[in-house]
Design an enzyme around this catalytic site. Sequence first.
Site, short mmCIF file in Angstrom:
data_model
loop_
_atom_site.label_atom_id
_atom_site.label_comp_id
_atom_site.label_asym_id
_atom_site.label_seq_id
_atom_site.Cartn_x
_atom_site.Cartn_y
_atom_site.Cartn_z
N ASP A 299 29.74 36.11 -17.06
CA ASP A 299 30.75 35.91 -16.39
C ASP A 299 30.89 36.22 -14.64
O ASP A 299 31.36 35.32 -14.00
CB ASP A 299 32.04 35.49 -16.87
CG ASP A 299 32.80 36.87 -17.36
OD1 ASP A 299 32.10 37.97 -18.04
OD2 ASP A 299 33.63 36.95 -17.68
N LYS B 49 26.75 40.00 -21.84
CA LYS B 49 28.47 39.52 -22.10
C LYS B 49 28.65 40.98 -23.18
O LYS B 49 28.98 40.56 -24.39
CB LYS B 49 28.43 38.04 -22.97
CG LYS B 49 29.92 37.60 -22.94
CD LYS B 49 30.57 37.41 -21.55
CE LYS B 49 32.20 37.33 -21.96
NZ LYS B 49 33.07 37.37 -20.79
N ASP C 104 18.60 31.16 -18.77
CA ASP C 104 18.46 30.40 -18.68
C ASP C 104 19.64 29.94 -17.61
O ASP C 104 19.50 29.06 -16.98
CB ASP C 104 18.96 29.76 -20.45
CG ASP C 104 18.65 28.11 -19.86
OD1 ASP C 104 17.68 27.89 -18.89
OD2 ASP C 104 17.86 27.35 -21.23
N TYR D 256 18.42 31.27 -28.81
CA TYR D 256 17.46 30.02 -28.94
C TYR D 256 16.14 30.38 -30.44
O TYR D 256 15.48 29.53 -29.66
CB TYR D 256 16.58 30.58 -27.52
CG TYR D 256 17.37 29.74 -26.10
CD1 TYR D 256 19.00 30.51 -26.32
CD2 TYR D 256 16.60 29.16 -25.77
CE1 TYR D 256 19.07 29.90 -25.00
CE2 TYR D 256 17.38 28.74 -24.44
CZ TYR D 256 18.72 28.99 -24.55
OH TYR D 256 19.17 28.25 -23.18
#
Length: 419
Positions: free
Chosen positions: A286, A232, A310, A165
């Site tokens: 995940d 992640k 987000d 972002y």
Amino acid sequence: MTAGGEIPLDKIVLPPEGERIQVIEDKLAVPDCPIIPFIEGDGIGPDITRAAQWAWNAAVTKTYGDSRKIVWLELYAGEKALQRYGEVLPQDTFRAIEHFVVAIKGPLTTPVGTGYRSLNVALRQKLDLYACVRPVAYLPGVPSPVTHPERMNIVIFRENTEDVYAGIEWPKGSEEGEKVISYLNKEFDLHIPQDSGIGIKPISQRATQRLVRKAIQYAIGQGRRSITVMHKGNIMKYTEGAFRDWAYQVARDEFPEETITEKEIQQRYGGEVPPDKVVVKDRIADSMFQQILTRTAEYDVIAAPNLNGDYLSDACAAQIGGLGMAPGANIGDFTALFEATHGTAPKYAGLDKVNPSSLILSGKMMLEYIGWREAAELIQSALVRTIQQKKVTYDLARQMQGATKLKTSEFTSAIVENM
Ligand code: NAP
């Protein structure tokens, strides 16, 4: 003290009454009549802002009588700013939010794939509002797609200033994009196709640690049980993996007495969490999406890089009644910009139709932030009572049996009556 003190504003006239909130000795000093800036926002922004201000003002008056009052100051961003200033995000808006410390906003339009960058991202970056704080908790009576929505009671701390972002990206075929691709291919023997768009994902130790520090401080201060670092890092080792490692480092170095890791619980305490310790754990992104559905109650405070946070915020909001119900805030060291978490829903603009609860609850967070807890509680209890009476806007009505479908203004009127 006069309304604003010294502040160079171009097209904003300060109100004749009210005082500004200040930061004195690392604490907010809130006067009885604070000036609080607001941005209406685009699309449904005016509908929900009108409604929410009605509810906030009523709660403050009913709680404190004449002794406290919010003095509202309108700031401009998005379409309204374009009309007034010829630009979508004028300096006045940044200056006033910094000066008045606490502000609240409706949603702003962000064009996809073209046009200006996100105004929300620009506000967060320029004001260094590094923590996006989103509490997601179930309110009794709200329809939900899951069997046990009451198990959801989390607060997400999403890093707000970097990650993908950061806005460092170039389109396919641009001079800058081609330069970056050629450099990477040549210097690092890579094979990035020349017809790629390209973006950069910076995650820094400083930004990670100040976000995690805030999350841990919150967890300790609010008596929360755990903080989960969502990342992640198995794939993006030096960005998201580092986010995890730096998070553990903050806990270990700065909060050794108050925090404990899952490994330490097993090794030193036979699997039993000792009282008064906040458990610090981490989960791969995940698996987090699955766990938050299947083992919801095991999660409490969550700290995540920007993109993960987000996605997770919206997925969690879905379990407790959807985006129309989820509040949020962007908070720096002290400056705080509260906001509805949903977008501008342009197809409903001006129809007096949508659910103002997200913004109303963001205002409740804001009242808590300035220490007006009684008014904040009144807002929440009146909202719950209204929903339990099955008086709701269209989005909740379509998920409920026997509900009375109300307009935004009628729903707000019912909330105020229930105070
Ligand atoms: P959106 O405006 O959040 O709307 C998506 C859908 O969510 C709506 O069609 C509606 O669903 C539901 N919804 C949103 N707000 C609601 C409310 N208050 N009450 C009831 N239902 C509500 O998302 P979008 O259409 O993807 O984005 C539109 C614009 O908003 C874009 O320009 C986007 O960039 C911007 N945006 C801004 C912010 C922000 O300012 N913080 C955040 C997100 C998006 P149904 O039609 O199914 O009822």
